[in-house]
Design an enzyme around this catalytic site. Structure first.
Site, PDB file in Angstrom:
ATOM      1  N   ASP A  94       4.339   0.733  12.264  1.00 58.24           N
ATOM      2  CA  ASP A  94       3.182  -0.014  11.747  1.00 58.24           C
ATOM      3  C   ASP A  94       3.159  -1.464  12.231  1.00 58.24           C
ATOM      4  O   ASP A  94       2.119  -2.090  12.230  1.00 58.24           O
ATOM      5  CB  ASP A  94       3.206  -0.009  10.216  1.00 58.24           C
ATOM      6  CG  ASP A  94       3.119   1.399   9.680  1.00 58.24           C
ATOM      7  OD1 ASP A  94       2.053   2.000   9.778  1.00 58.24           O
ATOM      8  OD2 ASP A  94       4.150   1.907   9.210  1.00 58.24           O
ATOM      9  N   ASP A  98      -4.977  12.534  12.840  1.00 58.20           N
ATOM     10  CA  ASP A  98      -5.798  11.345  12.735  1.00 58.20           C
ATOM     11  C   ASP A  98      -5.808  10.615  14.057  1.00 58.20           C
ATOM     12  O   ASP A  98      -5.401  11.176  15.071  1.00 58.20           O
ATOM     13  CB  ASP A  98      -5.368  10.443  11.582  1.00 58.20           C
ATOM     14  CG  ASP A  98      -3.980   9.909  11.752  1.00 58.20           C
ATOM     15  OD1 ASP A  98      -3.507   9.900  12.892  1.00 58.20           O
ATOM     16  OD2 ASP A  98      -3.373   9.507  10.766  1.00 58.20           O
ATOM     17  N   LYS A 111       0.834  -1.213   0.000  1.00 58.94           N
ATOM     18  CA  LYS A 111       0.000   0.000   0.000  1.00 58.94           C
ATOM     19  C   LYS A 111       0.865   1.258   0.000  1.00 58.94           C
ATOM     20  O   LYS A 111       0.647   2.172  -0.782  1.00 58.94           O
ATOM     21  CB  LYS A 111      -0.898   0.004   1.260  1.00 58.94           C
ATOM     22  CG  LYS A 111      -1.552   1.348   1.524  1.00 58.94           C
ATOM     23  CD  LYS A 111      -2.421   1.336   2.758  1.00 58.94           C
ATOM     24  CE  LYS A 111      -1.730   1.647   4.053  1.00 58.94           C
ATOM     25  NZ  LYS A 111      -1.401   3.066   4.280  1.00 58.94           N
ATOM     26  N   ASN A 112       1.851   1.292   0.902  1.00 53.55           N
ATOM     27  CA  ASN A 112       2.604   2.531   1.078  1.00 53.55           C
ATOM     28  C   ASN A 112       3.595   2.797  -0.047  1.00 53.55           C
ATOM     29  O   ASN A 112       4.224   3.850  -0.079  1.00 53.55           O
ATOM     30  CB  ASN A 112       3.290   2.545   2.447  1.00 53.55           C
ATOM     31  CG  ASN A 112       2.251   2.695   3.555  1.00 53.55           C
ATOM     32  OD1 ASN A 112       1.089   3.013   3.280  1.00 53.55           O
ATOM     33  ND2 ASN A 112       2.662   2.459   4.793  1.00 53.55           N
ATOM     34  N   ARG A 135      -4.932  10.880   4.125  1.00 52.92           N
ATOM     35  CA  ARG A 135      -3.975  11.981   4.244  1.00 52.92           C
ATOM     36  C   ARG A 135      -2.733  11.794   3.380  1.00 52.92           C
ATOM     37  O   ARG A 135      -2.042  12.752   3.047  1.00 52.92           O
ATOM     38  CB  ARG A 135      -3.642  12.306   5.697  1.00 52.92           C
ATOM     39  CG  ARG A 135      -3.060  11.273   6.514  1.00 52.92           C
ATOM     40  CD  ARG A 135      -2.743  11.724   7.914  1.00 52.92           C
ATOM     41  NE  ARG A 135      -2.137  13.035   8.077  1.00 52.92           N
ATOM     42  CZ  ARG A 135      -0.929  13.363   7.680  1.00 52.92           C
ATOM     43  NH1 ARG A 135      -0.179  12.489   7.043  1.00 52.92           N
ATOM     44  NH2 ARG A 135      -0.460  14.568   7.916  1.00 52.92           N
TER      45      ARG A 135
HETATM   46  N1  EPU Z   1       6.389  14.548  10.748  1.00 50.96           N
HETATM   47  C1  EPU Z   1       6.496  15.898  11.051  1.00 50.96           C
HETATM   48  N2  EPU Z   1       6.443  16.789  10.022  1.00 50.96           N
HETATM   49  C2  EPU Z   1       6.293  16.415   8.715  1.00 50.96           C
HETATM   50  C3  EPU Z   1       6.179  15.033   8.425  1.00 50.96           C
HETATM   51  C4  EPU Z   1       6.224  14.121   9.467  1.00 50.96           C
HETATM   52  O1  EPU Z   1       6.647  16.275  12.191  1.00 50.96           O
HETATM   53  O2  EPU Z   1       6.266  17.279   7.846  1.00 50.96           O
HETATM   54  C5  EPU Z   1       6.477  13.578  11.853  1.00 50.96           C
HETATM   55  C6  EPU Z   1       5.169  12.786  12.007  1.00 50.96           C
HETATM   56  O3  EPU Z   1       4.244  13.478  12.811  1.00 50.96           O
HETATM   57  C7  EPU Z   1       5.665  11.525  12.664  1.00 50.96           C
HETATM   58  C8  EPU Z   1       7.031  11.300  12.002  1.00 50.96           C
HETATM   59  O4  EPU Z   1       7.423  12.567  11.489  1.00 50.96           O
HETATM   60  O5  EPU Z   1       5.851  11.715  14.030  1.00 50.96           O
HETATM   61  C9  EPU Z   1       7.042  10.276  10.905  1.00 50.96           C
HETATM   62  O6  EPU Z   1       6.081  10.551   9.932  1.00 50.96           O
HETATM   63  P1  EPU Z   1       6.314  10.197   8.388  1.00 50.96           P
HETATM   64  O7  EPU Z   1       6.254  11.444   7.606  1.00 50.96           O
HETATM   65  O8  EPU Z   1       7.513   9.332   8.237  1.00 50.96           O
HETATM   66  O9  EPU Z   1       5.011   9.325   8.084  1.00 50.96           O
HETATM   67  P2  EPU Z   1       4.055   9.405   6.842  1.00 50.96           P
HETATM   68  O10 EPU Z   1       4.827   9.556   5.582  1.00 50.96           O
HETATM   69  O11 EPU Z   1       2.958  10.362   7.108  1.00 50.96           O
HETATM   70  C10 EPU Z   1       4.145   6.835   6.354  1.00 50.96           C
HETATM   71  C11 EPU Z   1       3.167   5.713   6.241  1.00 50.96           C
HETATM   72  C12 EPU Z   1       2.614   5.345   7.610  1.00 50.96           C
HETATM   73  C13 EPU Z   1       3.778   4.989   8.514  1.00 50.96           C
HETATM   74  C14 EPU Z   1       4.797   6.135   8.568  1.00 50.96           C
HETATM   75  C15 EPU Z   1       6.036   5.815   9.374  1.00 50.96           C
HETATM   76  C16 EPU Z   1       2.182   6.036   4.067  1.00 50.96           C
HETATM   77  C17 EPU Z   1       0.969   6.345   3.271  1.00 50.96           C
HETATM   78  N3  EPU Z   1       2.059   6.099   5.377  1.00 50.96           N
HETATM   79  O12 EPU Z   1       3.414   7.948   6.870  1.00 50.96           O
HETATM   80  O13 EPU Z   1       1.802   4.194   7.404  1.00 50.96           O
HETATM   81  O14 EPU Z   1       3.300   4.710   9.801  1.00 50.96           O
HETATM   82  O15 EPU Z   1       5.212   6.452   7.216  1.00 50.96           O
HETATM   83  O16 EPU Z   1       6.696   4.734   8.841  1.00 50.96           O
HETATM   84  O17 EPU Z   1       3.228   5.696   3.521  1.00 50.96           O
HETATM   85  C18 EPU Z   1      -0.115   2.849   7.609  1.00 50.96           C
HETATM   86  O18 EPU Z   1       0.262   2.234   6.605  1.00 50.96           O
HETATM   87  O19 EPU Z   1      -1.095   2.445   8.314  1.00 50.96           O
HETATM   88  C19 EPU Z   1       0.575   4.058   8.011  1.00 50.96           C
HETATM   89  C20 EPU Z   1       0.088   4.900   8.893  1.00 50.96           C
END
Ligand code: EPU
Length: 415
Positions: free
Chosen positions: A304, A116, A22-23, A92
């Site tokens: 995850d 969320d 998915k990701n 998101r």
């Molecule tokens: N963060 C910030 N600022 C930003 C971006 C992120 O402070 O601009 C913080 C977030 O709040 C969090 C941390 O950085 O504390 C990590 O967030 P990240 O950006 O790495 O996560 P994401 O890209 O929003 C993806 C996956 C998530 C997974 C995370 C961490 C997708 C669609 N989602 O989210 O997957 O938990 O990386 O590995 O790729 C899921 O599949 O159920 C899921 C939530």
């Protein structure tokens, strides 16, 4: 799928074929904005989040068809660079269209994603990285509006290796003028998959999968075919189900090289697990032992994986400390596990899990994709029936979840 009823099950025996990640696929779909023509993505799961991203691309004017596990995207010359609130609110991850839109169209209007169920989800690092490349943003009425005549390569240092910020920056930099270097980049296999896809399109992305990614901007990209990598989080879910029920499984198509730390942790807990010519083989013959878990960016234990690991630690022998280092609110499902008889105490971002012999089936509610799947795993190791409501969350990220588990002997029903 609104409810999953889980009956005590085990042992699990057989083979499960993993779906595409998915990701990874969500970001590959966003990247199709970068070039005109017809893209063919293979191994694309039928999950609700893919449907959401397909709806978003359609709303921008792209044609999307998803048949069997092949997704075809037709990107016309002109598209509408807007991601409306109704779609961003549903998912998101829609924010990853921002980088490609700015790179290729020069402007973007994207609804601000909210928080969320596992806490605030800021996008400051996404915006800062794109600003480093020359994008200019303003926010009004719940939307971010960005524009850039032509992005220009720059050095980007991420404060934290954010997956989404790394992806947005890479997708923006591929068409920027000159060289971009992203330091402290996220290293997830999904990022390497995205880079492989972009390179096939004609981009020059070097070092994806390491903390330093270098992108040499090119003038034009082309539509291509690509096969999505297998879903390592789905793999972790089925391994946890095995941990809960005992038995022996082969996870077909699993990539052990994407799950080193997870396999090591499960091994520490007493699971026999190794590579197999078809993927990953695992066996559980007795009650698992507790082991401490601390979530970290890749190659650490993914946040995850944690909900599933907590479900099996809840019935393991001993006491474990589980630290959540990424998402502050990602412990909410633990209240549901406690309702099932788990002995878990939460202290800020730590959980102390004292294993009990059996859980006790109860009505519980899924708050998000992974929490929902973790409650099903817990239900497999519970006496009596567990009814997981709001199971539609699970369908956001898992293809034929109940069917796959039933095929290896889990006693579960959906309604
Ligand atoms: N963060 C910030 N600022 C930003 C971006 C992120 O402070 O601009 C913080 C977030 O709040 C969090 C941390 O950085 O504390 C990590 O967030 P990240 O950006 O790495 O996560 P994401 O890209 O929003 C993806 C996956 C998530 C997974 C995370 C961490 C997708 C669609 N989602 O989210 O997957 O938990 O990386 O590995 O790729 C899921 O599949 O159920 C899921 C939530």
């Amino acid at each position: 799928m609104e409810r999953i009823v889980v009956h005590p099950s085990g042992p699990l025996e057989g083979r499960i074929r993993l779906s595409g990640a998915k990701n990874s696929v969500l970001k590959l779909m966003a990247a199709t904005v970068l070039a005109e023509g017809t893209f063919v993505l293979r191994n694309v799961p039928h999950i609700v989040d893919v449907d959401c991203m397909a709806d978003l691309l359609r709303s921008m004017g792209l044609g999307v068809d998803h048949c069997d596990n092949v997704l075809t995207v037709v990107r016309p010359a002109d598209i509408n660079p807007e991601a409306p609130y109704e779609l961003v609110e549903r998912m998101r991850a829609s924010i990853v269209v921002l980088g490609p839109l700015l790179a290729r169209v020069g402007r973007a209007r994207v609804a601000l994603p909210g928080g969320d169920d596992f806490g605030p989800r800021p996008i400051d690092m996404h915006l800062q990285s794109l600003e480093r490349l020359g994008a200019v943003f303003s926010t009004a009425h719940g939307y971010i509006e960005g524009h850039a005549d032509r992005l220009v390569g720059a050095r980007i240092f991420l404060e934290f290796p954010s997956v989404g910020a790394t992806e947005n920056a890479v997708m923006a930099a591929v068409l920027a003028k000159g060289e971009t270097v992203i330091e402290n980049a996220a290293r997830e296999p999904e990022i390497a998959d995205l880079a492989g896809f972009l390179n096939r399109m004609g981009a020059r992305v070097l070092g994806a999968g390491s903390p330093t990614i270098t992108i040499v901007g090119v003038e034009e990209l082309f539509a291509v075919e690509h096969e999505v990598i297998p879903d390592r989080i789905e793999a972790a879910t089925f391994l946890a189900a095995l941990g809960a029920c005992g038995g022996e499984l082969v996870l077909e198509a699993a990539r052990p090289d994407h799950m080193d730390m997870l396999m090591q942790k499960l091994g520490e807990m007493g699971m026999r697990i190794s590579t197999h010519p078809d993927g990953v083989w695992a066996m559980v013959g007795e009650r698992l032992r507790s082991a401490d878990v601390s979530t970290l960016p890749y190659p650490g234990i993914a946040t995850d994986y944690k909900p599933f690991l907590v479900s099996i630690l809840a019935v393991a022998e001993g006491v474990a400390i589980v630290a959540e280092n990424l998402f502050s609110g990602r412990f909410r499902y633990i209240d549901e596990l406690v309702r099932m008889g788990a002995d878990i105490r939460i202290e800020e971002h730590f959980a102390v899990v004292r294993g009990v012999r059996r859980l006790s089936g109860a009505p519980v509610r899924a708050h998000d994709i992974r929490a929902g799947a973790a409650l099903v795993v817990a239900g497999l190791a519970a006496d009596g029936d567990t009814v997981v409501s709001d199971a539609h969350h699970i369908a956001r990220g898992y293809e034929r979840f109940a069917e796959k588990l039933r095929a290896v002997g889990a006693d579960i029903e959906t309604s």
